[in-house]
Design a protein around this motif. Structure first.
Motif, PDB file in Angstrom:
ATOM      1  N   SER A 183     -55.021 -27.703  24.472  1.00 25.24           N
ATOM      2  CA  SER A 183     -55.124 -28.156  22.790  1.00 25.24           C
ATOM      3  C   SER A 183     -53.486 -27.457  22.413  1.00 25.24           C
ATOM      4  O   SER A 183     -53.000 -27.595  21.618  1.00 25.24           O
ATOM      5  CB  SER A 183     -56.090 -27.260  21.673  1.00 25.24           C
ATOM      6  OG  SER A 183     -57.289 -27.914  22.255  1.00 25.24           O
ATOM      7  N   LEU A 184     -53.175 -26.337  23.300  1.00 24.04           N
ATOM      8  CA  LEU A 184     -51.554 -25.503  22.264  1.00 24.04           C
ATOM      9  C   LEU A 184     -50.938 -26.725  23.616  1.00 24.04           C
ATOM     10  O   LEU A 184     -49.545 -25.749  22.885  1.00 24.04           O
ATOM     11  CB  LEU A 184     -51.823 -24.676  22.625  1.00 24.04           C
ATOM     12  CG  LEU A 184     -53.381 -23.708  21.608  1.00 24.04           C
ATOM     13  CD1 LEU A 184     -53.123 -21.617  21.814  1.00 24.04           C
ATOM     14  CD2 LEU A 184     -52.365 -23.927  19.843  1.00 24.04           C
ATOM     15  N   ILE A 185     -51.446 -26.350  24.728  1.00 26.57           N
ATOM     16  CA  ILE A 185     -49.785 -26.856  25.633  1.00 26.57           C
ATOM     17  C   ILE A 185     -50.483 -27.612  26.588  1.00 26.57           C
ATOM     18  O   ILE A 185     -48.660 -28.738  26.144  1.00 26.57           O
ATOM     19  CB  ILE A 185     -49.805 -25.774  26.874  1.00 26.57           C
ATOM     20  CG1 ILE A 185     -50.216 -24.615  26.315  1.00 26.57           C
ATOM     21  CG2 ILE A 185     -48.625 -25.901  27.645  1.00 26.57           C
ATOM     22  CD1 ILE A 185     -49.239 -23.699  25.683  1.00 26.57           C
ATOM     23  N   ALA A 186     -50.900 -28.544  26.427  1.00 28.23           N
ATOM     24  CA  ALA A 186     -51.053 -29.537  27.420  1.00 28.23           C
ATOM     25  C   ALA A 186     -50.343 -30.886  25.952  1.00 28.23           C
ATOM     26  O   ALA A 186     -50.231 -31.936  26.929  1.00 28.23           O
ATOM     27  CB  ALA A 186     -52.617 -30.095  27.350  1.00 28.23           C
ATOM     28  N   PRO A 187     -50.586 -31.031  24.921  1.00 31.74           N
ATOM     29  CA  PRO A 187     -49.984 -32.201  23.978  1.00 31.74           C
ATOM     30  C   PRO A 187     -48.286 -31.920  24.689  1.00 31.74           C
ATOM     31  O   PRO A 187     -47.750 -33.073  24.565  1.00 31.74           O
ATOM     32  CB  PRO A 187     -50.078 -31.724  22.849  1.00 31.74           C
ATOM     33  CG  PRO A 187     -51.386 -30.969  22.897  1.00 31.74           C
ATOM     34  CD  PRO A 187     -51.048 -29.944  24.222  1.00 31.74           C
ATOM     35  N   PHE A 188     -47.524 -31.149  24.833  1.00 29.70           N
ATOM     36  CA  PHE A 188     -46.452 -30.853  24.749  1.00 29.70           C
ATOM     37  C   PHE A 188     -45.796 -31.472  26.419  1.00 29.70           C
ATOM     38  O   PHE A 188     -44.742 -32.259  26.625  1.00 29.70           O
ATOM     39  CB  PHE A 188     -45.808 -29.432  25.468  1.00 29.70           C
ATOM     40  CG  PHE A 188     -45.483 -28.789  23.771  1.00 29.70           C
ATOM     41  CD1 PHE A 188     -44.176 -28.841  23.094  1.00 29.70           C
ATOM     42  CD2 PHE A 188     -46.951 -28.371  22.847  1.00 29.70           C
ATOM     43  CE1 PHE A 188     -44.204 -28.241  21.508  1.00 29.70           C
ATOM     44  CE2 PHE A 188     -47.017 -28.021  21.796  1.00 29.70           C
ATOM     45  CZ  PHE A 188     -45.692 -27.328  21.071  1.00 29.70           C
ATOM     46  N   GLY A 189     -46.979 -31.906  27.269  1.00 29.63           N
ATOM     47  CA  GLY A 189     -46.511 -33.161  28.488  1.00 29.63           C
ATOM     48  C   GLY A 189     -46.994 -34.484  27.878  1.00 29.63           C
ATOM     49  O   GLY A 189     -45.817 -34.948  28.276  1.00 29.63           O
ATOM     50  N   GLY A 190     -46.993 -34.568  26.655  1.00 31.69           N
ATOM     51  CA  GLY A 190     -46.951 -36.068  26.072  1.00 31.69           C
ATOM     52  C   GLY A 190     -45.456 -35.682  25.347  1.00 31.69           C
ATOM     53  O   GLY A 190     -45.106 -36.804  25.079  1.00 31.69           O
TER      54      GLY A 190
END
Length: 295
Positions: A199-206
């Protein structure tokens, strides 16, 4: 699907699973040789080197993530399915919270992303994943470890359930707020860590993927999926999750098991004389321990 085509000893199964790292290493070596062999046009060396470096870096990032997911499946399909579902749930939660409550822009790379949607995705994923992990841990097909990975989708699973997936009374000390206990499985606590990361870190992959698209002025990485772009467009967040998953399994969830496996692997490659000394030392330690317990 016949065993003759995708059995444990088939070429495809060996290349994809058993010799996974060897295939990756050979691919990178081939890329280096191919590049050097094609550096022949003067005036284009810099362009070729830059293109090669970008391809190698992206390839390593993608392949490392894929390797982590393959590594995770050996501990059970749960560790592949749950992180993927967690990312999907976060996307859904962030979308709905963004639509109904979103007002504050989150990041310039993705103008439609809002702070409200981001926070809503975190809380919704956090709660749903905690509950969902309890139900998933009761499915043997998901929690049984894999001795050999194959392409058989519906395998018969019969294993002793790891205590990691068994519900038990767990106490929590909240200091000035007192203590309370819950009947939960340890996997549910791990699910909170995973959902927090997704929720906090993975979206920054997008967001990183959006940066690449803007840099090259493209809408999608490919057109393999009508209306959704390429495969990478659907898995940009999961690439980051793969990096985290390999670390989390090795150094948190199965830390003790990994240490035992490393010790046994080192024992296997020892000389016979060293094996004898290790065995005698262990026997002596066990004997002393038994004598101490007797007295």
């Amino acid at each position: 699907m016949s065993d003759h085509t995708f059995g444990e000893d088939s070429i495809i199964n060996l290349l994809v699973f058993k010799y996974h790292y060897l295939v990756l290493f050979a691919t990178i070596v081939f890329a280096i040789i191919y590049l050097v062999n094609n550096l022949i046009e003067k005036g284009h060396f810099q362009y070729q080197i830059k293109s090669w470096v970008k391809s190698i870096v992206l390839g390593i990032l993608l392949l490392h993530s894929a390797s982590s997911f393959v590594y995770a499946v050996y501990f059970g399909h749960f560790w592949f399915a749950f992180p993927v579902v967690s990312v999907v749930l976060n996307d859904i939660g962030a979308y709905f919270f963004g639509v109904f409550f979103g007002k504050t822009p989150l990041i310039k790379l993705s103008p439609k992303k809002t702070v409200e949607g981001f926070i809503g995705g975190v809380f919704s994923s956090f709660m749903i994943c905690f509950i969902m992990s309890s139900y998933m841990s009761g499915i043997k097909h998901l929690v049984c470890p894999q001795q050999e990975l194959t392409f058989e989708i519906f395998q018969k699973m019969n294993c002793q359930i790891d205590p990691l997936y068994i519900h038990q009374d767990t106490s929590f000390d909240l200091g000035p707020f007192g203590k309370f206990s819950m009947n939960i499985a340890p996997i549910q606590l791990h699910s909170l860590s995973i959902s927090l990361f997704t929720s906090l870190i993975a979206p920054f992959g997008g967001f990183m993927a959006s940066g690449f698209k803007r840099a090259y002025k493209i809408k999608d990485f490919a057109d393999k999926i009508p209306g959704h772009g390429g495969i990478t467009d659907r898995f940009d967040c999961k690439i980051v999750v793969g990096w985290f998953l390999g670390f989390y399994l090795q150094y948190v969830v199965y830390k003790d098991q990994a240490n035992i496996e490393k010790a046994y692997s080192n024992y296997q490659i020892m000389e016979d004389q060293d094996k004898i000394q290790i065995t005698q030392l262990l026997q002596s330690m066990i004997l002393n321990s038994n004598q101490t317990n007797t007295f």
